[in-house]
Each structure stands twice: as C-alpha cells, then as structure tokens.
Design a protein around this motif. Structure first.
Motif, PDB file in Angstrom:
ATOM      1  N   GLY A 141      -6.176   9.081  -3.824  1.00 38.95           N
ATOM      2  CA  GLY A 141      -5.334   9.013  -5.018  1.00 38.95           C
ATOM      3  C   GLY A 141      -5.801   9.897  -6.150  1.00 38.95           C
ATOM      4  O   GLY A 141      -5.183   9.922  -7.213  1.00 38.95           O
ATOM      5  N   THR A 193      -9.879   6.930   1.852  1.00 41.04           N
ATOM      6  CA  THR A 193      -8.525   6.533   1.470  1.00 41.04           C
ATOM      7  C   THR A 193      -8.464   6.165  -0.009  1.00 41.04           C
ATOM      8  O   THR A 193      -7.488   6.477  -0.687  1.00 41.04           O
ATOM      9  CB  THR A 193      -8.036   5.363   2.342  1.00 41.04           C
ATOM     10  OG1 THR A 193      -8.209   5.700   3.723  1.00 41.04           O
ATOM     11  CG2 THR A 193      -6.574   5.068   2.083  1.00 41.04           C
ATOM     12  N   TYR A 248      -3.748   0.859  -7.121  1.00 39.09           N
ATOM     13  CA  TYR A 248      -3.879   1.507  -5.809  1.00 39.09           C
ATOM     14  C   TYR A 248      -5.217   1.137  -5.160  1.00 39.09           C
ATOM     15  O   TYR A 248      -5.271   0.819  -3.973  1.00 39.09           O
ATOM     16  CB  TYR A 248      -3.760   3.029  -5.977  1.00 39.09           C
ATOM     17  CG  TYR A 248      -4.108   3.841  -4.754  1.00 39.09           C
ATOM     18  CD1 TYR A 248      -3.184   4.052  -3.741  1.00 39.09           C
ATOM     19  CD2 TYR A 248      -5.370   4.409  -4.604  1.00 39.09           C
ATOM     20  CE1 TYR A 248      -3.499   4.800  -2.621  1.00 39.09           C
ATOM     21  CE2 TYR A 248      -5.696   5.162  -3.486  1.00 39.09           C
ATOM     22  CZ  TYR A 248      -4.755   5.351  -2.497  1.00 39.09           C
ATOM     23  OH  TYR A 248      -5.072   6.085  -1.391  1.00 39.09           O
ATOM     24  N   TYR A 269       0.832  -1.206   0.000  1.00 40.16           N
ATOM     25  CA  TYR A 269       0.000   0.000   0.000  1.00 40.16           C
ATOM     26  C   TYR A 269       0.865   1.253   0.000  1.00 40.16           C
ATOM     27  O   TYR A 269       0.597   2.202  -0.732  1.00 40.16           O
ATOM     28  CB  TYR A 269      -0.944   0.015   1.216  1.00 40.16           C
ATOM     29  CG  TYR A 269      -1.534   1.379   1.449  1.00 40.16           C
ATOM     30  CD1 TYR A 269      -2.545   1.857   0.626  1.00 40.16           C
ATOM     31  CD2 TYR A 269      -1.034   2.219   2.436  1.00 40.16           C
ATOM     32  CE1 TYR A 269      -3.067   3.138   0.810  1.00 40.16           C
ATOM     33  CE2 TYR A 269      -1.544   3.486   2.627  1.00 40.16           C
ATOM     34  CZ  TYR A 269      -2.560   3.938   1.801  1.00 40.16           C
ATOM     35  OH  TYR A 269      -3.052   5.202   1.965  1.00 40.16           O
ATOM     36  N   SER A 318      -2.538  11.753  -1.443  1.00 42.58           N
ATOM     37  CA  SER A 318      -2.147  10.365  -1.208  1.00 42.58           C
ATOM     38  C   SER A 318      -0.964  10.278  -0.254  1.00 42.58           C
ATOM     39  O   SER A 318      -0.838   9.325   0.510  1.00 42.58           O
ATOM     40  CB  SER A 318      -1.825   9.646  -2.521  1.00 42.58           C
ATOM     41  OG  SER A 318      -0.679  10.189  -3.119  1.00 42.58           O
ATOM     42  N   SER A 373       0.959   3.935  -3.016  1.00 45.59           N
ATOM     43  CA  SER A 373       0.469   5.255  -2.650  1.00 45.59           C
ATOM     44  C   SER A 373       1.449   6.334  -3.102  1.00 45.59           C
ATOM     45  O   SER A 373       1.047   7.359  -3.662  1.00 45.59           O
ATOM     46  CB  SER A 373       0.253   5.321  -1.136  1.00 45.59           C
ATOM     47  OG  SER A 373      -0.245   6.572  -0.764  1.00 45.59           O
ATOM     48  N   GLU A 390      -1.306   8.308   3.174  1.00 43.89           N
ATOM     49  CA  GLU A 390      -0.362   7.225   3.432  1.00 43.89           C
ATOM     50  C   GLU A 390       0.272   7.389   4.807  1.00 43.89           C
ATOM     51  O   GLU A 390       0.422   6.419   5.555  1.00 43.89           O
ATOM     52  CB  GLU A 390       0.714   7.199   2.341  1.00 43.89           C
ATOM     53  CG  GLU A 390       1.721   6.068   2.487  1.00 43.89           C
ATOM     54  CD  GLU A 390       2.856   6.399   3.441  1.00 43.89           C
ATOM     55  OE1 GLU A 390       3.361   5.466   4.102  1.00 43.89           O
ATOM     56  OE2 GLU A 390       3.216   7.583   3.572  1.00 43.89           O
ATOM     57  N   CYS A 413      -5.312  -0.827  -1.695  1.00 46.36           N
ATOM     58  CA  CYS A 413      -5.914  -0.090  -0.592  1.00 46.36           C
ATOM     59  C   CYS A 413      -7.111  -0.863  -0.035  1.00 46.36           C
ATOM     60  O   CYS A 413      -7.283  -0.964   1.187  1.00 46.36           O
ATOM     61  CB  CYS A 413      -6.333   1.289  -1.071  1.00 46.36           C
ATOM     62  SG  CYS A 413      -6.974   2.351   0.224  1.00 46.36           S
TER      63      CYS A 413
END
Length: 117
Positions: A94, A90, A69, A24, A100, A28, A104, A73
């Motif tokens: 992105g 979350t 992603y 992740y 992001s 990210s 993160e 995620c």
C-alpha cells in the motif's frame, strides 16, 4: 473386479471467510486509488501550481485508509496463515503506487485457490 481408484493425499484447502477477503479487496483498491491520486495528481498540483489543497485533503485521508488497510490485511494474513515474509510484503504494497493492485490480484487468486502464501 472393482473400480477402486487411488487418490493421492492432498493437503487440506485453507478456507478464509469470504467477508474477510472482500474487505481486503475493497480497501486495497481504495488505498491504491488514493495513493495514485496523491502521487500523480495532488503532488504535481502542489509543486507545479503551488496549491497545497489537494495534498492537505488526500494525504491524511490516504494515511487513515492505509492504517485500515494494515488492519484488514493483517486480519486476512492471520486467517489464511500466511508466512511473515508474505504478510510484510503485502502490508508494504500500500506504500508503492499501483503495487496494491498487483498484490490484491495475487492475494485474491491464491486465497481463492486455498494456497498458503
């Protein structure tokens, strides 16, 4: 007299496989860098200089990586048992330049601490 200490009941810490968090974190950063390059470099070059090459190169690459992603995620969200709201926020991180990176940082801190988001 014995030294018996009473401990408060603490909720069990949610453990997430380190590989899941690492995947992740990497995606990210990659998605964040690609989005910043697209918005701050490729789009101005296209509209100011009239050269669409960078947008044609970075745009689809960012789109593909954003799909990766989303998968990674969502995988982390399932394993860490996040709320639906936290998962959606979350996932959307992105799509906003620089967000992001912030997401993160927050996610990594909370997952490492075992805090459910």
């Amino acid at each position: 007299m014995s030294d018996v200490t009473e401990t408060a009941a603490t909720p069990p810490v949610q453990t997430v496989p380190s590989g899941t968090l690492l995947r992740y974190r990497v995606i990210s950063y990659v998605v964040g860098v690609m989005l910043v390059a697209l918005v701050l470099v490729a789009m101005p070059v296209r509209y100011i200089a009239g050269d669409p090459f960078l947008v044609a190169l970075i745009g689809p690459l960012h789109g593909f990586l954003y799909m990766v992603y989303l998968l990674l995620c969502f995988d982390l969200a399932l394993k860490a048992k996040w709320s639906i709201k936290a998962t959606i926020l979350t996932l959307l991180a992105g799509t906003v330049p620089f967000l992001s990176f912030v997401a993160e940082h927050i996610v990594t801190r909370k997952v490492r601490a075992g805090i459910r988001i």
